[in-house]
Design an enzyme around this catalytic site. Structure first.
Site, PDB file in Angstrom:
ATOM      1  N   GLU A  10       0.825  -1.227   0.000  1.00  0.00           N
ATOM      2  CA  GLU A  10       0.000   0.000   0.000  1.00  0.00           C
ATOM      3  C   GLU A  10       0.852   1.266   0.000  1.00  0.00           C
ATOM      4  OE1 GLU A  10      -1.466   1.906   3.442  1.00  0.00           O
ATOM      5  OE2 GLU A  10      -1.158   0.153   4.717  1.00  0.00           O
ATOM      6  N   LYS A  71      -5.183  11.010   0.794  1.00  0.00           N
ATOM      7  CA  LYS A  71      -5.394   9.661   1.333  1.00  0.00           C
ATOM      8  C   LYS A  71      -6.673   9.126   0.694  1.00  0.00           C
ATOM      9  CE  LYS A  71      -6.810   7.435   5.640  1.00  0.00           C
ATOM     10  NZ  LYS A  71      -7.184   7.703   7.036  1.00  0.00           N
ATOM     11  N   VAL A  91      -5.541   0.461   2.888  1.00  0.00           N
ATOM     12  CA  VAL A  91      -5.706  -0.995   2.792  1.00  0.00           C
ATOM     13  C   VAL A  91      -6.918  -1.305   1.902  1.00  0.00           C
ATOM     14  CG1 VAL A  91      -6.326  -3.077   4.104  1.00  0.00           C
ATOM     15  CG2 VAL A  91      -4.549  -1.523   4.966  1.00  0.00           C
ATOM     16  N   ASP A 137     -17.480   5.306  13.504  1.00  0.00           N
ATOM     17  CA  ASP A 137     -16.271   5.411  12.689  1.00  0.00           C
ATOM     18  C   ASP A 137     -15.675   4.018  12.483  1.00  0.00           C
ATOM     19  OD1 ASP A 137     -13.909   5.953  11.435  1.00  0.00           O
ATOM     20  OD2 ASP A 137     -13.311   7.585  12.771  1.00  0.00           O
ATOM     21  N   SER A 139     -13.549   1.819   9.733  1.00  0.00           N
ATOM     22  CA  SER A 139     -12.709   1.968   8.541  1.00  0.00           C
ATOM     23  C   SER A 139     -13.297   1.234   7.351  1.00  0.00           C
ATOM     24  CB  SER A 139     -11.317   1.416   8.825  1.00  0.00           C
ATOM     25  OG  SER A 139     -10.548   1.402   7.639  1.00  0.00           O
ATOM     26  N   ALA A 140     -13.151   1.832   6.164  1.00  0.00           N
ATOM     27  CA  ALA A 140     -13.576   1.159   4.919  1.00  0.00           C
ATOM     28  C   ALA A 140     -12.725  -0.082   4.642  1.00  0.00           C
ATOM     29  CB  ALA A 140     -13.494   2.127   3.742  1.00  0.00           C
ATOM     30  N   ASP A 141     -11.633  -0.249   5.392  1.00  0.00           N
ATOM     31  CA  ASP A 141     -10.829  -1.475   5.240  1.00  0.00           C
ATOM     32  C   ASP A 141     -11.662  -2.709   5.571  1.00  0.00           C
ATOM     33  OD1 ASP A 141      -8.765   0.304   4.823  1.00  0.00           O
ATOM     34  OD2 ASP A 141      -7.651  -0.201   6.647  1.00  0.00           O
ATOM     35  N   LYS A 158      -3.938  -1.560  15.253  1.00  0.00           N
ATOM     36  CA  LYS A 158      -3.381  -0.839  16.400  1.00  0.00           C
ATOM     37  C   LYS A 158      -4.399  -0.731  17.519  1.00  0.00           C
ATOM     38  CE  LYS A 158       0.390   1.995  14.921  1.00  0.00           C
ATOM     39  NZ  LYS A 158       0.399   2.384  13.519  1.00  0.00           N
TER      40      LYS A 158
HETATM   41  N1  PSU Z   1      -2.565   1.488  10.531  1.00  0.00           N
HETATM   42  C1  PSU Z   1      -1.226   1.682  10.659  1.00  0.00           C
HETATM   43  N2  PSU Z   1      -0.561   2.456   9.744  1.00  0.00           N
HETATM   44  C2  PSU Z   1      -1.227   3.022   8.676  1.00  0.00           C
HETATM   45  C3  PSU Z   1      -2.636   2.781   8.534  1.00  0.00           C
HETATM   46  C4  PSU Z   1      -3.264   2.027   9.491  1.00  0.00           C
HETATM   47  O1  PSU Z   1      -0.634   1.200  11.605  1.00  0.00           O
HETATM   48  O2  PSU Z   1      -0.585   3.720   7.877  1.00  0.00           O
HETATM   49  C5  PSU Z   1      -3.351   3.347   7.348  1.00  0.00           C
HETATM   50  C6  PSU Z   1      -3.686   2.209   6.349  1.00  0.00           C
HETATM   51  O3  PSU Z   1      -3.484   2.665   5.034  1.00  0.00           O
HETATM   52  C7  PSU Z   1      -5.160   1.952   6.605  1.00  0.00           C
HETATM   53  C8  PSU Z   1      -5.650   3.348   6.935  1.00  0.00           C
HETATM   54  O4  PSU Z   1      -5.836   1.406   5.494  1.00  0.00           O
HETATM   55  O5  PSU Z   1      -4.614   3.893   7.738  1.00  0.00           O
HETATM   56  C9  PSU Z   1      -6.985   3.336   7.671  1.00  0.00           C
HETATM   57  O6  PSU Z   1      -7.501   4.622   7.736  1.00  0.00           O
HETATM   58  P1  PSU Z   1      -9.026   4.849   8.162  1.00  0.00           P
HETATM   59  O7  PSU Z   1      -9.077   4.417   9.612  1.00  0.00           O
HETATM   60  O8  PSU Z   1      -9.289   6.321   7.983  1.00  0.00           O
HETATM   61  O9  PSU Z   1      -9.852   3.964   7.283  1.00  0.00           O
HETATM   62 MN    MN Z   2     -12.729   6.502   9.653  1.00  0.00          MN
END
Ligand code: PSU
Ligand code: MN
Length: 302
Positions: A10, A71, A91, A137, A139-141, A158
């Site tokens: 990524e 992002k 991701v 909230d 994540s879209a992951d 994390k």
């Molecule tokens: N967790 C990490 N390092 C990162 C990310 C997550 O330890 O860089 C990044 C990844 O690209 C993940 C994104 O897909 O943050 C998730 O962001 P959000 O929670 O806004 O979906």
């Molecule tokens: Mn989010």
């Protein structure tokens, strides 16, 4: 029929996850590790609106240094493409683009998940455990893992996130969580979270067999393969918990929300924990790239 072993990587971790020059060095090192493992690396990113699975060295350098790299999660895709913008893929979008290009394995550091809600309801003195409330909230992951058939190799999520809620979400949506040489879901900087995985696999062949079974059953989702951070880089859970508490409080005080929240929390935690967390982050990313390559090689065998 066997495909050439390829491992997707990524770019949000490059543009938003680590400081320069660590980000650039890391991105190139991950590609090298994948090659050493006998697979082809494909770092995913967006350059002037073009989604690229297999960025060049110069393009990676651009995403590591340019100031206005967006992002890009799933909902941002049409925007960056139509406006011809530069973008770093999360991701979610890395998995989506890699699968579209026929790649079956993707290695990263940590996935996004369900955020914690405790602080939002702190005013009324309740904790999430008492209420059963879930953060809005998410994540879209996670939905990406539920709809895209790809192996995502990571060190868990994390502890800034609500890990039990994240695992519940994955269960509800049919995403198997595999512990690679481990019985517990790892918590990124820590090897354990106290939460069990669905199955343990000790070799790349075992992972390949699980993934083949998932495909043969026609299941539409991905598979999360979690690899604990190498032991010598693990950070004490108490130190992490203190830094996470501080980072969450700062985010709330400053009104940080939406897509800015994860990068804010990650940056704040690395400020608070210094070199040790940076070293752990780099070590687990490298380790995951190595495991990703082994799995890709195993999957490519007829
Ligand atoms: N967790 C990490 N390092 C990162 C990310 C997550 O330890 O860089 C990044 C990844 O690209 C993940 C994104 O897909 O943050 C998730 O962001 P959000 O929670 O806004 O979906
Ligand atoms: Mn989010």
């Amino acid at each position: 029929m066997s495909k050439a072993p390829t491992v997707a990587l990524e770019s949000t971790v490059i543009s938003h996850g680590l400081p320069y020059p660590h980000n650039l060095r890391l991105a190139l090192r991950l590609e090298e590790i994948v090659r050493e493992g006998g697979a082809t690396p494909a770092t995913v990113g967006i350059i002037a609106g073009e989604i690229i699975v297999g960025l060049s060295h110069a393009q990676i350098e651009h995403l590591a240094t340019a100031p206005n790299v967006r992002k890009v999660s799933r909902r941002d895709l049409p925007i960056v493409v139509a406006r011809k913008l530069d973008g770093a893929t999360t991701v979610a979008t890395t998995a989506w683009a890699a699968h579209r290009a026929g790649v079956q394995v993707f290695a990263t550091g940590g996935i996004g998940g369900v955020h914690r809600t405790e602080l939002r309801i702190a005013d009324c003195g309740l904790r999430i455990a008492d209420t059963g409330l879930l953060s809005t909230d998410v994540s879209a992951d996670l939905p990406e893992l539920a709809q895209t058939p790809i192996i995502v190799v990571c060190a868990g999520a994390k502890a800034i996130l609500d890990l039990p809620a994240t695992l519940e979400w994955l269960e509800t949506h049919g995403v198997p969580v595999v512990g690679y040489g481990a019985d517990e879901f790892p918590a990124f900087y820590n090897r354990s979270s106290g939460l069990p995985v669905d199955v343990r696999a000790d070799t790349p062949e075992e992972v390949a067999t699980l993934f083949r079974a998932q495909r043969a059953l026609g299941l539409p989702c991905g598979m999360l393969v979690t690899v604990p951070v190498p032991e010598e880089f693990e950070l004490p859970a108490e130190q992490m918990e203190a830094a996470i508490g501080q980072a969450l409080a700062d985010a709330q005080a400053q009104g940080i929300k939406g897509k800015a929240l994860t990068p804010f929390l990650l940056a704040r935690i690395s400020e608070l924990t210094g070199e040790a967390s940076l070293r752990a982050n780099l070590a687990l990313l490298e380790n995951n790239a190595r495991v990703g390559a082994e799995i890709a090689v195993s999957l490519a065998k007829p």
